[in-house]
Design an enzyme around this catalytic site. Structure first.
Site, PDB file in Angstrom:
ATOM      1  CG  ASP A  47      48.577  35.001  36.871  1.00  0.00           C
ATOM      2  OD1 ASP A  47      49.079  34.191  36.143  1.00  0.00           O
ATOM      3  OD2 ASP A  47      49.107  35.630  37.936  1.00  0.00           O
ATOM      4  CB  THR A  48      47.153  31.155  39.217  1.00  0.00           C
ATOM      5  OG1 THR A  48      48.533  31.230  38.908  1.00  0.00           O
ATOM      6  CG2 THR A  48      46.870  29.721  39.741  1.00  0.00           C
ATOM      7  CB  VAL A  49      42.121  29.376  36.730  1.00  0.00           C
ATOM      8  CG1 VAL A  49      40.985  28.713  37.259  1.00  0.00           C
ATOM      9  CG2 VAL A  49      42.390  30.499  35.845  1.00  0.00           C
TER      10      VAL A  49
END
Length: 213
Positions: A47-49
């Site tokens: 998901d978000t990095v």
């Protein structure tokens, strides 16, 4: 999310390279591979990095890449592409610097400008953990999110001094959040999955952790 502590003078370029590598890496290639396997996470979907870097003079940079949301409208822009909402880095003339990167529902992060608010709280507080806790509590109490019963977010943050020393802090209301960090004195990254206590309610319970860097 991953925070990378590096001593490269071109810190913004390094931050962009780190994001690119992490965004395209599979779990098998990730530095948190062993932690994920131990936790029983085998999916290759990331998901978000978020990434934060600090150079030898204490200067900071931050970046983020978002996984988006399900059933998003064509042309939707999330927090990663919105000023002050997905990440924030500011080098002050006083020798202090702060950088943040956040995760969660992009619309919620945009409405609250969470990355910038976290950075402002850090620079005004003497304790990073208190600052991040206050930021997330304000996020949960935001009038812009009043109609939501579950308010999910996560923050990684660095507060740095001109000596290059500082504190890496993270907090979240999500059930878990993956963290990785390293410095030039380490041969391999350290990794950790931060989890809410057993029985805690995601979206309303806050957990804050941190380590000196």
């Amino acid at each position: 999310m991953q925070a990378t502590i590096d001593r490269d003078n071109n810190i913004f370029s390094y931050c962009q390279i780190t994001i690119q590598k992490l965004s395209t890496a599979s779990v098998a290639e990730s530095p948190i591979k062993e932690v994920l396997e131990h936790a029983g996470v085998t999916s290759k979907l990331l998901d978000t990095v978020g990434a934060i870097v600090v150079d030898s003079e204490g200067r900071v940079a931050a970046s983020c890449s978002s996984g988006g949301i399900v059933l998003k409208h064509p042309g939707r822009v999330g927090q990663a592409g919105t000023y002050g909402c997905g990440c924030w880095a500011q080098n002050y003339g006083t020798g202090r610097a702060v950088a943040t990167s956040v995760t969660g529902c992009g619309e919620d992060l945009i409405k609250t400008c969470l990355a910038r608010e976290a950075a402002n709280s850090l620079i005004q507080s003497a304790h990073a953990t208190v600052a991040i806790n206050n930021t997330i509590r304000s996020f949960l109490d935001s009038p812009f999110l009043g109609k939501y019963s579950e308010k999910l977010c996560g923050i990684i943050a660095i507060e740095s001094e001109s000596s290059g020393r500082g504190e890496f802090t993270w907090g979240h209301t999500t059930p878990s959040m993956a963290i990785g960090f390293m410095s030039v004195g380490q041969r391999i990254p350290k990794s950790h999955i931060s989890r809410l206590p057993l029985g805690a309610k995601p979206g309303s319970t806050v957990i804050i952790e941190g380590t000196p860097v």
